[in-house]
Design a protein around this motif. Structure first.
Motif, short mmCIF file in Angstrom:
data_model
loop_
_atom_site.label_atom_id
_atom_site.label_comp_id
_atom_site.label_asym_id
_atom_site.label_seq_id
_atom_site.Cartn_x
_atom_site.Cartn_y
_atom_site.Cartn_z
N LEU A 147 0.84 -1.20 0.00
CA LEU A 147 0.00 0.00 0.00
C LEU A 147 0.87 1.25 0.00
O LEU A 147 2.03 1.20 0.43
CB LEU A 147 -0.90 0.02 1.25
CG LEU A 147 -1.83 -1.18 1.43
CD1 LEU A 147 -2.44 -1.15 2.83
CD2 LEU A 147 -2.90 -1.18 0.36
N ASN A 148 0.31 2.35 -0.43
CA ASN A 148 1.00 3.64 -0.40
C ASN A 148 0.36 4.53 0.66
O ASN A 148 -0.87 4.67 0.69
CB ASN A 148 0.90 4.34 -1.76
CG ASN A 148 1.66 3.60 -2.82
OD1 ASN A 148 2.77 3.15 -2.60
ND2 ASN A 148 1.05 3.46 -3.99
N PHE A 149 1.20 5.12 1.50
CA PHE A 149 0.72 6.06 2.51
C PHE A 149 0.19 7.29 1.79
O PHE A 149 0.85 7.83 0.90
CB PHE A 149 1.86 6.44 3.46
CG PHE A 149 1.43 7.26 4.63
CD1 PHE A 149 1.10 6.65 5.83
CD2 PHE A 149 1.35 8.64 4.55
CE1 PHE A 149 0.70 7.40 6.93
CE2 PHE A 149 0.95 9.40 5.63
CZ PHE A 149 0.62 8.77 6.82
N LYS A 150 -0.98 7.75 2.19
CA LYS A 150 -1.59 8.93 1.58
C LYS A 150 -1.49 10.10 2.54
O LYS A 150 -1.83 9.97 3.71
CB LYS A 150 -3.05 8.65 1.24
CG LYS A 150 -3.20 7.57 0.19
CD LYS A 150 -4.64 7.27 -0.10
CE LYS A 150 -4.66 6.26 -1.22
NZ LYS A 150 -5.75 5.38 -1.23
N GLY A 151 -1.04 11.25 2.05
CA GLY A 151 -0.97 12.44 2.88
C GLY A 151 0.39 12.59 3.55
O GLY A 151 1.40 12.11 3.06
N ARG A 152 0.37 13.27 4.69
CA ARG A 152 1.60 13.57 5.43
C ARG A 152 1.67 12.72 6.69
O ARG A 152 0.72 12.66 7.47
CB ARG A 152 1.61 15.05 5.81
CG ARG A 152 2.86 15.44 6.55
CD ARG A 152 2.88 16.86 6.98
NE ARG A 152 4.04 17.04 7.84
CZ ARG A 152 4.81 18.10 7.82
NH1 ARG A 152 4.57 19.08 7.01
NH2 ARG A 152 5.84 18.17 8.64
N LYS A 153 2.81 12.09 6.89
CA LYS A 153 3.03 11.31 8.11
C LYS A 153 2.98 12.25 9.31
O LYS A 153 3.39 13.40 9.24
CB LYS A 153 4.39 10.63 8.08
CG LYS A 153 4.58 9.63 6.98
CD LYS A 153 6.00 9.09 7.02
CE LYS A 153 6.40 8.53 5.68
NZ LYS A 153 7.82 8.18 5.64
N HIS A 154 2.50 11.72 10.42
CA HIS A 154 2.44 12.43 11.70
C HIS A 154 1.50 13.63 11.66
O HIS A 154 1.71 14.62 12.35
CB HIS A 154 3.84 12.84 12.18
CG HIS A 154 4.77 11.70 12.25
ND1 HIS A 154 4.61 10.67 13.16
CD2 HIS A 154 5.85 11.37 11.49
CE1 HIS A 154 5.56 9.77 12.96
NE2 HIS A 154 6.31 10.17 11.96
N ARG A 155 0.45 13.50 10.85
CA ARG A 155 -0.70 14.41 10.92
C ARG A 155 -1.89 13.53 11.23
O ARG A 155 -2.09 12.48 10.61
CB ARG A 155 -0.90 15.18 9.61
CG ARG A 155 0.14 16.26 9.39
CD ARG A 155 0.28 17.24 10.57
NE ARG A 155 -0.90 17.99 10.89
CZ ARG A 155 -1.17 19.19 10.40
NH1 ARG A 155 -0.32 19.79 9.58
NH2 ARG A 155 -2.29 19.80 10.73
N ALA A 156 -2.65 13.92 12.21
CA ALA A 156 -3.66 13.04 12.80
C ALA A 156 -4.69 12.53 11.80
O ALA A 156 -4.99 11.34 11.78
CB ALA A 156 -4.33 13.74 13.97
N LEU A 157 -5.25 13.40 10.97
CA LEU A 157 -6.26 12.93 10.02
C LEU A 157 -5.66 11.97 9.00
O LEU A 157 -6.23 10.92 8.71
CB LEU A 157 -6.95 14.10 9.31
CG LEU A 157 -7.99 13.72 8.24
CD1 LEU A 157 -9.07 12.79 8.80
CD2 LEU A 157 -8.59 14.97 7.63
N ASP A 158 -4.50 12.31 8.45
CA ASP A 158 -3.85 11.43 7.48
C ASP A 158 -3.50 10.08 8.10
O ASP A 158 -3.70 9.03 7.48
CB ASP A 158 -2.60 12.08 6.90
CG ASP A 158 -2.92 13.29 6.03
OD1 ASP A 158 -4.06 13.38 5.53
OD2 ASP A 158 -2.04 14.14 5.84
N ASP A 159 -3.02 10.09 9.33
CA ASP A 159 -2.71 8.82 10.00
C ASP A 159 -3.97 8.01 10.27
O ASP A 159 -3.97 6.78 10.13
CB ASP A 159 -1.95 9.07 11.31
CG ASP A 159 -0.50 9.49 11.10
OD1 ASP A 159 0.00 9.39 9.96
OD2 ASP A 159 0.13 9.90 12.08
#
Length: 175
Positions: A147-159
């Motif tokens: 899978l590919n992580f979507k968004g920015r790491k260590h931002r609550a909604l993205d996580d």
């Protein structure tokens, strides 16, 4: 069936870690779709640590102008109620529910029960069963699952969103 996935970002101040952001999403387990997302900054009444600012991208001004933990929590709770979510939310790594309960005043009732479902533990159990390396943060674990992580790491909604995506992928493995 809808489930709430949530995540916290914390200021790791030496006087005690305090929540600075709550992010949550509602996902449909049957379709794997994100139904709705929510996030709120929380004023910790602390100076943010430099490494937390660099890690999260959250600024002192954002938290200084933010509401309190009760308002942020109620926003997440209302999201879950709006979509009639299970009372068992999912998280990446245990303890987020406990962290919120510690900061909520006694007058604010936690409505999600005593437990949360830790997707990281499920991932680790899956990897153990395959006799593969179990240690990984969310983004690396997602890569190991294709899978590919979507968004920015260590931002609550993205996580929270990525935790839901990982949960759905793990559910497929159990079918």
């Amino acid at each position: 069936m809808k489930i709430l996935s949530f995540d916290l970002e914390l200021n790791q101040d030496p006087t005690g870690a305090k929540i600075i952001e709550i992010g949550a999403c509602v996902g449909d387990i049957a379709t794997g779709e994100i139904v709705e997302g929510y996030f709120a900054f929380v004023n910790p009444h602390q100076t943010l640590m430099d490494h937390i600012i660099k890690l999260t991208g959250i600024t002192q001004e954002q938290v200084d102008n933010a509401g309190n933990i009760v308002d942020a929590y109620l926003g997440m709770e209302n999201l879950a109620k709006k979509h009639a979510c299970l009372t068992l939310p999912i998280v990446w790594g245990g303890g987020d529910g406990h962290a919120v309960r510690l900061e909520l005043p006694a007058t604010c009732k936690w409505s999600f029960g005593r437990r949360e479902l830790d997707v990281k533990t499920i991932f680790q159990a899956y990897r153990m069963a395959k006799r593969e390396k179990v240690q990984a943060g969310l983004a690396k674990a997602m890569t190991k699952m294709g899978l590919n992580f979507k968004g920015r790491k260590h931002r609550a909604l993205d996580d929270a969103i990525n935790t839901f995506i990982m949960y759905c992928e793990l559910l497929k493995k159990f079918q």
